[in-house]
Structures are given as C-alpha cells and as structure tokens.
Design a protein around this motif. Structure first.
Motif, PDB file in Angstrom:
ATOM      1  N   VAL A 166       0.841  -1.198   0.000  1.00  0.00           N
ATOM      2  CA  VAL A 166       0.000   0.000   0.000  1.00  0.00           C
ATOM      3  C   VAL A 166       0.873   1.243   0.000  1.00  0.00           C
ATOM      4  N   LEU A 167       1.875   1.253   0.872  1.00  0.00           N
ATOM      5  CA  LEU A 167       2.786   2.406   0.939  1.00  0.00           C
ATOM      6  C   LEU A 167       3.542   2.577  -0.376  1.00  0.00           C
ATOM      7  N   ARG A 168       3.992   1.474  -0.938  1.00  0.00           N
ATOM      8  CA  ARG A 168       4.719   1.533  -2.216  1.00  0.00           C
ATOM      9  C   ARG A 168       3.825   2.112  -3.313  1.00  0.00           C
ATOM     10  N   THR A 169       2.552   1.725  -3.324  1.00  0.00           N
ATOM     11  CA  THR A 169       1.633   2.204  -4.356  1.00  0.00           C
ATOM     12  C   THR A 169       1.430   3.708  -4.256  1.00  0.00           C
ATOM     13  N   VAL A 170       1.303   4.206  -3.028  1.00  0.00           N
ATOM     14  CA  VAL A 170       1.152   5.649  -2.835  1.00  0.00           C
ATOM     15  C   VAL A 170       2.444   6.366  -3.233  1.00  0.00           C
ATOM     16  N   TYR A 171       3.586   5.816  -2.842  1.00  0.00           N
ATOM     17  CA  TYR A 171       4.874   6.426  -3.188  1.00  0.00           C
ATOM     18  C   TYR A 171       5.065   6.466  -4.704  1.00  0.00           C
ATOM     19  N   ASP A 172       4.690   5.382  -5.371  1.00  0.00           N
ATOM     20  CA  ASP A 172       4.792   5.350  -6.836  1.00  0.00           C
ATOM     21  C   ASP A 172       3.948   6.451  -7.473  1.00  0.00           C
ATOM     22  N   SER A 173       2.758   6.674  -6.885  1.00  0.00           N
ATOM     23  CA  SER A 173       1.892   7.723  -7.449  1.00  0.00           C
ATOM     24  C   SER A 173       2.507   9.113  -7.276  1.00  0.00           C
ATOM     25  N   ARG A 176       7.014   7.929  -8.949  1.00  0.00           N
ATOM     26  CA  ARG A 176       7.500   6.909  -9.894  1.00  0.00           C
ATOM     27  C   ARG A 176       6.501   6.654 -11.019  1.00  0.00           C
ATOM     28  N   MET A 177       5.784   7.699 -11.394  1.00  0.00           N
ATOM     29  CA  MET A 177       4.879   7.673 -12.536  1.00  0.00           C
ATOM     30  C   MET A 177       3.722   6.694 -12.352  1.00  0.00           C
ATOM     31  N   GLY A 178       3.414   6.385 -11.086  1.00  0.00           N
ATOM     32  CA  GLY A 178       2.274   5.527 -10.816  1.00  0.00           C
ATOM     33  C   GLY A 178       0.965   6.276 -10.980  1.00  0.00           C
ATOM     34  N   GLU A 179      -0.102   5.517 -11.168  1.00  0.00           N
ATOM     35  CA  GLU A 179      -1.423   6.116 -11.301  1.00  0.00           C
ATOM     36  C   GLU A 179      -1.854   6.735  -9.967  1.00  0.00           C
ATOM     37  N   THR A 184      -4.362   7.352  -1.355  1.00  0.00           N
ATOM     38  CA  THR A 184      -3.398   8.375  -0.941  1.00  0.00           C
ATOM     39  C   THR A 184      -3.851   9.157   0.283  1.00  0.00           C
ATOM     40  N   LYS A 185      -5.016   9.767   0.230  1.00  0.00           N
ATOM     41  CA  LYS A 185      -5.451  10.612   1.348  1.00  0.00           C
ATOM     42  C   LYS A 185      -5.610   9.824   2.645  1.00  0.00           C
ATOM     43  N   PRO A 186      -6.329   8.679   2.642  1.00  0.00           N
ATOM     44  CA  PRO A 186      -6.445   7.955   3.922  1.00  0.00           C
ATOM     45  C   PRO A 186      -5.110   7.467   4.467  1.00  0.00           C
ATOM     46  N   VAL A 187      -4.171   7.129   3.586  1.00  0.00           N
ATOM     47  CA  VAL A 187      -2.850   6.701   4.057  1.00  0.00           C
ATOM     48  C   VAL A 187      -2.090   7.886   4.660  1.00  0.00           C
ATOM     49  N   SER A 194       1.562  15.457   6.234  1.00  0.00           N
ATOM     50  CA  SER A 194       0.822  16.531   5.574  1.00  0.00           C
ATOM     51  C   SER A 194       1.313  16.818   4.167  1.00  0.00           C
ATOM     52  N   ASP A 195       2.537  16.385   3.840  1.00  0.00           N
ATOM     53  CA  ASP A 195       3.115  16.731   2.548  1.00  0.00           C
ATOM     54  C   ASP A 195       3.854  15.513   1.984  1.00  0.00           C
ATOM     55  N   LYS A 196       3.768  15.316   0.676  1.00  0.00           N
ATOM     56  CA  LYS A 196       4.365  14.130   0.068  1.00  0.00           C
ATOM     57  C   LYS A 196       5.885  14.095   0.233  1.00  0.00           C
ATOM     58  N   SER A 197       6.509  15.243   0.419  1.00  0.00           N
ATOM     59  CA  SER A 197       7.963  15.264   0.601  1.00  0.00           C
ATOM     60  C   SER A 197       8.393  14.587   1.891  1.00  0.00           C
ATOM     61  N   LYS A 198       7.457  14.450   2.839  1.00  0.00           N
ATOM     62  CA  LYS A 198       7.772  13.817   4.119  1.00  0.00           C
ATOM     63  C   LYS A 198       7.303  12.361   4.181  1.00  0.00           C
ATOM     64  N   PHE A 199       6.703  11.901   3.084  1.00  0.00           N
ATOM     65  CA  PHE A 199       6.104  10.570   3.096  1.00  0.00           C
ATOM     66  C   PHE A 199       7.143   9.470   3.233  1.00  0.00           C
ATOM     67  N   ILE A 200       8.239   9.554   2.487  1.00  0.00           N
ATOM     68  CA  ILE A 200       9.218   8.472   2.526  1.00  0.00           C
ATOM     69  C   ILE A 200       9.847   8.343   3.907  1.00  0.00           C
TER      70      ILE A 200
END
Length: 346
Positions: A166-173, A176-179, A184-187, A194-200
C-alpha cells in the motif's frame, strides 16, 4: 500398553506464542500451557534456546501429572521457523533430545490441514502476518512451498507485505509515474503526514521500527478496491495470484491421484478477517486455472492447536481419527482458548 503411555501432546509454536496441550488417547483434555515463542529464529543462540525453552515448559506441563517426554505415546509439533530441510532436521534433533520417540515436527502450516480437514490431508494456505503453504497427501507425504518471508519463494502476501505494498503504491503515485490512487489521502491521514515530501521518511521509519499500522493499511486497501480503485485492485490481484501459485504448486507436486476433490484450508488473519471477498474471489479464479482437480475451500475457524493433538492421535493410531473423537478434541480446545475451561474426565 504401560499405564503412563496413554497420553499425547500437541504443540503449536508460533512467532509470538506457543500452546502446549496434553490429552489422553480417548481425546480427553488433561492440561494446557500457553507461553511465549519457542522459535529458534527469535533468539541469538537459535536452537539451543529452543531446546532450553521447550524443556522448561514441558516440565511445567508434565511434572504435575508425573509424566516425562519419554512416557508419552505420541507428540506432534507445528513450529514457526521450520521452513527449509536443514531447519526441520535441527528441530527434529531438538525434539529427539527432549526424549520423544514417536513424534512429528514440521512447519505450523501443516496444523491447519489437520485442524480444518476431516480427511486429515489436503493443502493449507496461511495468509496472516506472513504467508506459507503446506500440503499433506493421502499417503502422508508433506510439502511446504515458501514461508521463508522472501519474494524469492513467492511469499507476496500477509499483512506485513500488503501494508508495504500500500505504501509503495502511494509512493509510486507521487514519484515513480504511478497512477493516482484513492488510497493516498487515507494513508497520509493515517500516518499523519501533511506533505508528500515527508512521506518516505514516515514510510521508512515505520518499516525499520516495525510499527506500521498494518491492519489499518489493509483496511484502506480493501476499501479502495471495493470502490473500484485500479491500483488497489492490482495489489490484491497480484497477491491472489501468488497465493494461488503456491497452493496449486503444492497441489501439483503431491500425489492426489484418485481424489475427486481436495480440501484447501485457508488460515490466518488476512484470510479469516478480510472485510472484502475480492481477494478470495481472485484466488479462486487463479486456482481454477491451475488446480488439477476440484477444490473444496475451508476457512479455518478452529484453533490450529487442535491440529497438533489430532496429528499426535493419528501418529498413535496409524490413521486419521474418527469424526466423533475429532470433534471432541476440537470442542475441548475451543473451550480452553475461550477461557471457559474443560472438565477433566476420569
């Protein structure tokens, strides 16, 4: 038969807990002990600790009944960490050193077959925190497929794996050009990011500390899939395929000739507690493609520890136990695990 040789023991040794059950040959419950894990994989000195821990707990269970391991009629051990031949051989040596002579020791996936199938043989697909597949043919031949926690052997299922997917799928989006995905939001809300830059950072920290909210991440996965999210459906489809490849592969590598229908026991929290039928539906579709015969699917609703006692009884009698004795054993263990206690029959 010596009076003392009328008892058997069954052990279900998981990664977090171990259940020891003492019964007599008539299927009467005698005693039970629940302790922490005895898995060699959890200790720095591996099999030495397994030997020491099991010996200590056997003494706690058997001494009040004036019994020792060498005085038991049969014993069956289903142990986590019994995955490859070298491990099974080492654990067999541990059991022999403890004093048992008539015993079976193998991966805990085999207990699901004994507990779930009236026949006492078939396939068990475990999909819990991890994944493992075990099979027993009518002649008693056993085969384990995967279960070593590696994608090298197709162990691409279980709560730990699905949470990371699940985390990989959100990170790809994000990167990594994922759909785009409805996950995304619930994760992000779940991880309080709060920001995708802090997700990893949140993703890696949770993985290293092994404190990811696996159950909640899986709930997000299945909810999104039920709502038609393509990325979530793809994760579930991939996992269903891997589960089916292991089950069908195990089935095809054992001799079930003459069987018109083989029991497939489904065990583990992801199989049993999944709130969506999608994973099972896709698994069935793949199984219908690869299984050489009809399959009867059984969701394991009884404690796997019952399989250890039934296996020990089978070792003593030389054949699967009859239905009445089987249900007597299962009922007793269900009552013990429900905390109701079981009266000891004379």
């Amino acid at each position: 038969m010596n009076q003392v040789n009328k008892y058997i023991i069954g052990v279900d040794g998981g990664n977090s807990k171990t259940d020891y059950y003492l019964f007599d040959l008539q299927g009467n419950y005698i005693d039970h002990l629940r302790t922490g894990t005895c898995s060699h994989e959890r200790f720095p000195d591996a099999y030495a600790s397994t030997f020491r821990i099991i010996r200590q707990h056997l003494e706690e269970l058997l001494t009040p009944h004036d019994l020792e391991a060498n005085l038991l009629a049969a014993a069956a051990f289903g142990l986590a960490g019994a995955d490859i031949p070298a491990q099974k051989e080492q654990l067999g040596d541990v059991i022999k050193r403890l004093g048992f002579s008539n015993y079976a020791v193998d991966n805990d996936s085999f207990l699901g077959i004994k507990a779930g199938s009236e026949k006492g043989y078939g396939i068990c697909s475990i999909n819990g925190s991890g994944m493992s597949t075990g099979g027993i043919s009518k002649s008693g031949e056993r085969l384990q497929v995967g279960g070593v926690g590696s994608e090298l052997s197709g162990d691409e299922a279980g709560g730990f794996y699905l949470a990371r997917k699940v985390l990989r799928t959100v990170y790809d989006s994000f990167y990594r050009m994922g759909e785009d995905t409805a996950m995304t939001k619930p994760v992000m809300d779940l991880l309080r990011v709060s920001d995708k830059s802090k997700f990893i950072e949140a993703m890696v920290e949770g993985t290293v500390k092994r404190n990811l909210p696996n159950t909640e991440l899986m709930q997000i996965l299945f909810t999104a899939a039920d709502q038609g999210d393509a990325s979530a459906i793809n994760v579930i489809d991939q996992t269903a395929e891997q589960l089916a490849r292991s089950s069908a592969g195990c089935l095809n590598n054992l001799n079930f000739s003459g069987e018109t229908e083989v029991d497939i026991v489904l065990a583990g929290s992801v199989w049993i507690k999944a709130e969506s039928p999608l994973l099972f539906e896709k698994y069935q579709q793949y199984m219908s493609r690869w299984a050489p015969c009809n399959c009867r699917y059984i969701f394991l609703q009884v404690p796997p520890a019952a399989g250890a006692i039934l296996w020990a009884l089978e070792l003593f009698h030389g054949q699967p136990v009859h239905s009445a004795l089987r249900h007597k054993v299962i009922s007793s263990i269900e009552q013990v695990q429900a905390g109701q206690g079981v009266p000891i029959e004379p």
